[in-house]
Design a protein around this motif. Structure first.
Motif, PDB file in Angstrom:
ATOM      1  N   MET A  48       0.802  -1.216   0.000  1.00  0.00           N
ATOM      2  CA  MET A  48       0.000   0.000   0.000  1.00  0.00           C
ATOM      3  C   MET A  48       0.842   1.277   0.000  1.00  0.00           C
ATOM      4  SD  MET A  48      -3.014  -1.144  -0.253  1.00  0.00           S
ATOM      5  CE  MET A  48      -3.715   0.508  -0.287  1.00  0.00           C
ATOM      6  N   GLY A  49       2.156   1.157  -0.001  1.00  0.00           N
ATOM      7  CA  GLY A  49       3.016   2.328  -0.011  1.00  0.00           C
ATOM      8  C   GLY A  49       3.230   2.959   1.344  1.00  0.00           C
ATOM      9  N   LEU A  50       2.781   2.285   2.402  1.00  0.00           N
ATOM     10  CA  LEU A  50       2.950   2.800   3.762  1.00  0.00           C
ATOM     11  C   LEU A  50       4.331   2.469   4.329  1.00  0.00           C
ATOM     12  CD1 LEU A  50      -0.566   1.708   5.023  1.00  0.00           C
ATOM     13  CD2 LEU A  50       0.179   4.064   4.611  1.00  0.00           C
ATOM     14  N   LEU A  51       5.042   1.582   3.673  1.00  0.00           N
ATOM     15  CA  LEU A  51       6.391   1.192   4.064  1.00  0.00           C
ATOM     16  C   LEU A  51       7.201   1.019   2.790  1.00  0.00           C
ATOM     17  CD1 LEU A  51       8.431   0.179   6.250  1.00  0.00           C
ATOM     18  CD2 LEU A  51       7.511  -2.124   5.834  1.00  0.00           C
ATOM     19  N   ARG A  52       8.319   1.716   2.702  1.00  0.00           N
ATOM     20  CA  ARG A  52       9.143   1.622   1.497  1.00  0.00           C
ATOM     21  C   ARG A  52      10.018   0.379   1.563  1.00  0.00           C
ATOM     22  NH1 ARG A  52      10.262   5.128  -2.493  1.00  0.00           N
ATOM     23  NH2 ARG A  52      12.117   4.702  -3.754  1.00  0.00           N
ATOM     24  N   PRO A  53       9.914  -0.528   0.584  1.00  0.00           N
ATOM     25  CA  PRO A  53      10.738  -1.744   0.598  1.00  0.00           C
ATOM     26  C   PRO A  53      12.219  -1.433   0.413  1.00  0.00           C
ATOM     27  CG  PRO A  53       8.898  -1.924  -0.959  1.00  0.00           C
ATOM     28  CD  PRO A  53       9.004  -0.493  -0.563  1.00  0.00           C
ATOM     29  N   ASP A  54      13.053  -2.313   0.949  1.00  0.00           N
ATOM     30  CA  ASP A  54      14.488  -2.202   0.727  1.00  0.00           C
ATOM     31  C   ASP A  54      14.881  -2.756  -0.632  1.00  0.00           C
ATOM     32  OD1 ASP A  54      14.905  -1.165   3.357  1.00  0.00           O
ATOM     33  OD2 ASP A  54      14.712  -3.198   4.147  1.00  0.00           O
ATOM     34  N   ALA A  55      14.117  -3.710  -1.124  1.00  0.00           N
ATOM     35  CA  ALA A  55      14.379  -4.309  -2.434  1.00  0.00           C
ATOM     36  C   ALA A  55      13.122  -5.051  -2.865  1.00  0.00           C
ATOM     37  CB  ALA A  55      15.582  -5.253  -2.380  1.00  0.00           C
ATOM     38  N   GLY A  56      13.114  -5.469  -4.123  1.00  0.00           N
ATOM     39  CA  GLY A  56      11.967  -6.190  -4.654  1.00  0.00           C
ATOM     40  C   GLY A  56      11.123  -5.300  -5.536  1.00  0.00           C
ATOM     41  N   ARG A  57      10.010  -5.859  -5.996  1.00  0.00           N
ATOM     42  CA  ARG A  57       9.164  -5.155  -6.954  1.00  0.00           C
ATOM     43  C   ARG A  57       7.698  -5.399  -6.642  1.00  0.00           C
ATOM     44  NH1 ARG A  57       7.013  -6.224 -12.315  1.00  0.00           N
ATOM     45  NH2 ARG A  57       7.068  -4.334 -13.617  1.00  0.00           N
ATOM     46  N   ILE A  58       6.913  -4.325  -6.705  1.00  0.00           N
ATOM     47  CA  ILE A  58       5.459  -4.401  -6.589  1.00  0.00           C
ATOM     48  C   ILE A  58       4.891  -3.833  -7.869  1.00  0.00           C
ATOM     49  CG2 ILE A  58       3.423  -3.672  -5.289  1.00  0.00           C
ATOM     50  CD1 ILE A  58       5.421  -3.199  -2.903  1.00  0.00           C
ATOM     51  N   ALA A  59       4.067  -4.618  -8.556  1.00  0.00           N
ATOM     52  CA  ALA A  59       3.518  -4.177  -9.835  1.00  0.00           C
ATOM     53  C   ALA A  59       2.005  -4.308  -9.833  1.00  0.00           C
ATOM     54  CB  ALA A  59       4.107  -4.989 -10.980  1.00  0.00           C
ATOM     55  N   ILE A  60       1.330  -3.338 -10.436  1.00  0.00           N
ATOM     56  CA  ILE A  60      -0.109  -3.375 -10.645  1.00  0.00           C
ATOM     57  C   ILE A  60      -0.345  -3.317 -12.141  1.00  0.00           C
ATOM     58  CG2 ILE A  60      -2.314  -2.217 -10.232  1.00  0.00           C
ATOM     59  CD1 ILE A  60      -1.096  -1.064  -7.668  1.00  0.00           C
ATOM     60  N   ASP A  61      -0.956  -4.362 -12.664  1.00  0.00           N
ATOM     61  CA  ASP A  61      -1.166  -4.463 -14.118  1.00  0.00           C
ATOM     62  C   ASP A  61       0.137  -4.303 -14.879  1.00  0.00           C
ATOM     63  OD1 ASP A  61      -3.902  -4.884 -13.823  1.00  0.00           O
ATOM     64  OD2 ASP A  61      -4.346  -2.751 -13.875  1.00  0.00           O
ATOM     65  N   GLY A  62       1.207  -4.833 -14.318  1.00  0.00           N
ATOM     66  CA  GLY A  62       2.502  -4.816 -14.983  1.00  0.00           C
ATOM     67  C   GLY A  62       3.310  -3.559 -14.783  1.00  0.00           C
ATOM     68  N   ALA A  63       2.705  -2.529 -14.215  1.00  0.00           N
ATOM     69  CA  ALA A  63       3.417  -1.265 -14.000  1.00  0.00           C
ATOM     70  C   ALA A  63       4.061  -1.267 -12.624  1.00  0.00           C
ATOM     71  CB  ALA A  63       2.459  -0.091 -14.127  1.00  0.00           C
ATOM     72  N   ASP A  64       5.338  -0.949 -12.562  1.00  0.00           N
ATOM     73  CA  ASP A  64       6.074  -0.938 -11.305  1.00  0.00           C
ATOM     74  C   ASP A  64       5.596   0.227 -10.438  1.00  0.00           C
ATOM     75  OD1 ASP A  64       7.929  -0.999  -9.243  1.00  0.00           O
ATOM     76  OD2 ASP A  64       9.636  -1.368 -10.559  1.00  0.00           O
ATOM     77  N   VAL A  65       5.098  -0.099  -9.232  1.00  0.00           N
ATOM     78  CA  VAL A  65       4.629   0.936  -8.299  1.00  0.00           C
ATOM     79  C   VAL A  65       5.434   0.914  -7.004  1.00  0.00           C
ATOM     80  CG1 VAL A  65       2.295   0.916  -9.268  1.00  0.00           C
ATOM     81  CG2 VAL A  65       2.834  -0.567  -7.306  1.00  0.00           C
ATOM     82  N   THR A  66       6.551   0.203  -7.011  1.00  0.00           N
ATOM     83  CA  THR A  66       7.362   0.063  -5.808  1.00  0.00           C
ATOM     84  C   THR A  66       7.768   1.424  -5.265  1.00  0.00           C
ATOM     85  OG1 THR A  66       8.285  -1.923  -6.844  1.00  0.00           O
ATOM     86  CG2 THR A  66       9.335  -1.150  -4.825  1.00  0.00           C
ATOM     87  N   GLY A  67       7.452   1.658  -4.000  1.00  0.00           N
ATOM     88  CA  GLY A  67       7.869   2.885  -3.356  1.00  0.00           C
ATOM     89  C   GLY A  67       6.991   4.096  -3.620  1.00  0.00           C
ATOM     90  N   LEU A  68       5.940   3.950  -4.417  1.00  0.00           N
ATOM     91  CA  LEU A  68       5.038   5.081  -4.626  1.00  0.00           C
ATOM     92  C   LEU A  68       4.311   5.417  -3.326  1.00  0.00           C
ATOM     93  CD1 LEU A  68       3.312   4.458  -8.090  1.00  0.00           C
ATOM     94  CD2 LEU A  68       5.242   5.949  -7.560  1.00  0.00           C
ATOM     95  N   PRO A  69       3.912   6.672  -3.123  1.00  0.00           N
ATOM     96  CA  PRO A  69       3.185   7.034  -1.901  1.00  0.00           C
ATOM     97  C   PRO A  69       1.800   6.405  -1.884  1.00  0.00           C
ATOM     98  CG  PRO A  69       3.298   8.895  -3.402  1.00  0.00           C
ATOM     99  CD  PRO A  69       4.187   7.843  -3.972  1.00  0.00           C
ATOM    100  N   PRO A  70       1.209   6.290  -0.699  1.00  0.00           N
ATOM    101  CA  PRO A  70      -0.081   5.588  -0.572  1.00  0.00           C
ATOM    102  C   PRO A  70      -1.182   6.134  -1.483  1.00  0.00           C
ATOM    103  CG  PRO A  70       0.884   5.919   1.595  1.00  0.00           C
ATOM    104  CD  PRO A  70       1.751   6.662   0.625  1.00  0.00           C
ATOM    105  N   HIS A  71      -1.264   7.457  -1.635  1.00  0.00           N
ATOM    106  CA  HIS A  71      -2.360   7.990  -2.449  1.00  0.00           C
ATOM    107  C   HIS A  71      -2.211   7.593  -3.913  1.00  0.00           C
ATOM    108  CE1 HIS A  71       0.638  11.180  -3.190  1.00  0.00           C
ATOM    109  NE2 HIS A  71      -0.038  11.450  -4.280  1.00  0.00           N
ATOM    110  N   ARG A  72      -0.974   7.431  -4.352  1.00  0.00           N
ATOM    111  CA  ARG A  72      -0.758   6.992  -5.741  1.00  0.00           C
ATOM    112  C   ARG A  72      -1.135   5.519  -5.908  1.00  0.00           C
ATOM    113  NH1 ARG A  72       3.247   9.687  -8.528  1.00  0.00           N
ATOM    114  NH2 ARG A  72       2.764   8.239 -10.223  1.00  0.00           N
ATOM    115  N   ILE A  73      -0.862   4.709  -4.902  1.00  0.00           N
ATOM    116  CA  ILE A  73      -1.276   3.302  -4.936  1.00  0.00           C
ATOM    117  C   ILE A  73      -2.797   3.219  -4.970  1.00  0.00           C
ATOM    118  CG2 ILE A  73      -1.223   1.093  -3.719  1.00  0.00           C
ATOM    119  CD1 ILE A  73       1.506   1.889  -4.778  1.00  0.00           C
ATOM    120  N   ALA A  74      -3.458   4.003  -4.119  1.00  0.00           N
ATOM    121  CA  ALA A  74      -4.928   4.004  -4.091  1.00  0.00           C
ATOM    122  C   ALA A  74      -5.493   4.408  -5.444  1.00  0.00           C
ATOM    123  CB  ALA A  74      -5.427   4.934  -2.994  1.00  0.00           C
ATOM    124  N   GLN A  75      -4.847   5.370  -6.092  1.00  0.00           N
ATOM    125  CA  GLN A  75      -5.328   5.824  -7.398  1.00  0.00           C
ATOM    126  C   GLN A  75      -5.220   4.739  -8.461  1.00  0.00           C
ATOM    127  OE1 GLN A  75      -2.914   9.300  -7.988  1.00  0.00           O
ATOM    128  NE2 GLN A  75      -4.219  10.612  -6.717  1.00  0.00           N
TER     129      GLN A  75
END
Length: 233
Positions: A48-75
């Motif tokens: 949800m972007g409430l904790l910034r990962p040290d490594a790895g990848r989070i993707a939504i529909d193939g788009a990398d959202v790793t480290g984005l702020p929570p409001h951007r994840i919600a959007q």
């Protein structure tokens, strides 16, 4: 829809997640299972972007959202029902719900105020009550309805029914089953394994920040060793 790969995360100098990876497809219900302190909530916070990962990848529909702020994840269409509910205590039920109203998809929104109040008739009766005046179960209903008001493509629930009375738990499980029947994708944490097996398509078991088992409800029911070793049920 959601893909988590090799996630490393923690707090300060303490590493909690050690390479977590899993997926949630469109219309799927997936659970994160494990004992307390194994990294489930930390995983949700990272997603949800409430904790910034040290490594790895989070993707939504193939788009990398790793480290984005929570409001951007919600959007991107991710709605969170957080652990502890976190309703606005000085707002009414109706104001709590309208505070998050958004349309994340094309066309008219699926979830509007009348729709969520129909889903939770108890909230319709208490729509003018302040959040602080609600029972724990009613607050959890508000938290779920509030997340639905964002019209999410993926609904994330952290401890969906923890500490609630049996009748309230049953009502929430019924709502989640109805959402699943409509094709709502759900990522879910809870301790009620029997209810989760009836609801979910797949389960991801986490132990000490790592995925140690994943499989269907049928596979989990046929694997008492999984429950005995990692879930203690």
């Amino acid at each position: 829809m959601l893909a988590v790969e090799g996630l490393l995360a923690g707090y300060g100098g303490s590493r909690v997640l050690h390479g977590i990876g899993f997926t949630v497809g469109a219309g799927e219900v997936v659970t994160l299972l494990g004992r307390n302190g194994m990294g489930k909530t930390t995983t949700v916070r990272a997603v949800m972007g409430l904790l910034r990962p040290d490594a790895g990848r989070i993707a939504i529909d193939g788009a990398d959202v790793t480290g984005l702020p929570p409001h951007r994840i919600a959007q991107r269409g991710i709605g969170l029902v957080p652990e502890g509910r976190q309703v606005f205590p000085t707002l009414t039920v109706e104001e709590n719900l309208l505070a998050t109203a958004a349309n994340r998809g094309p066309g008219a929104p699926r979830w509007t105020l009348p729709g969520v109040l129909a889903l939770f008739p108890r909230l319709a009766e208490r729509r003018r009550n302040l959040g602080a005046r609600l029972s724990g179960g009613e607050q959890q209903m508000v938290a779920i309805a509030r997340a639905l008001m964002t019209n999410p493509r993926l609904l994330v629930l952290d401890e969906a029914t923890e500490g609630l009375a049996p009748l309230i738990r049953a009502e929430i499980w019924s709502v989640l089953a109805a959402l699943r029947a409509e094709g709502q994708a759900i990522l879910l944490i809870d301790k009620n394994i029997a209810a989760l097996q009836r609801l979910a398509d797949r389960h991801v078991v986490i132990e000490k920040g790592q995925v140690v088992w994943t499989g269907s409800s049928a596979a989990l029911a046929a694997s008492p060793g999984v429950r005995d070793t990692w879930l203690h049920v």
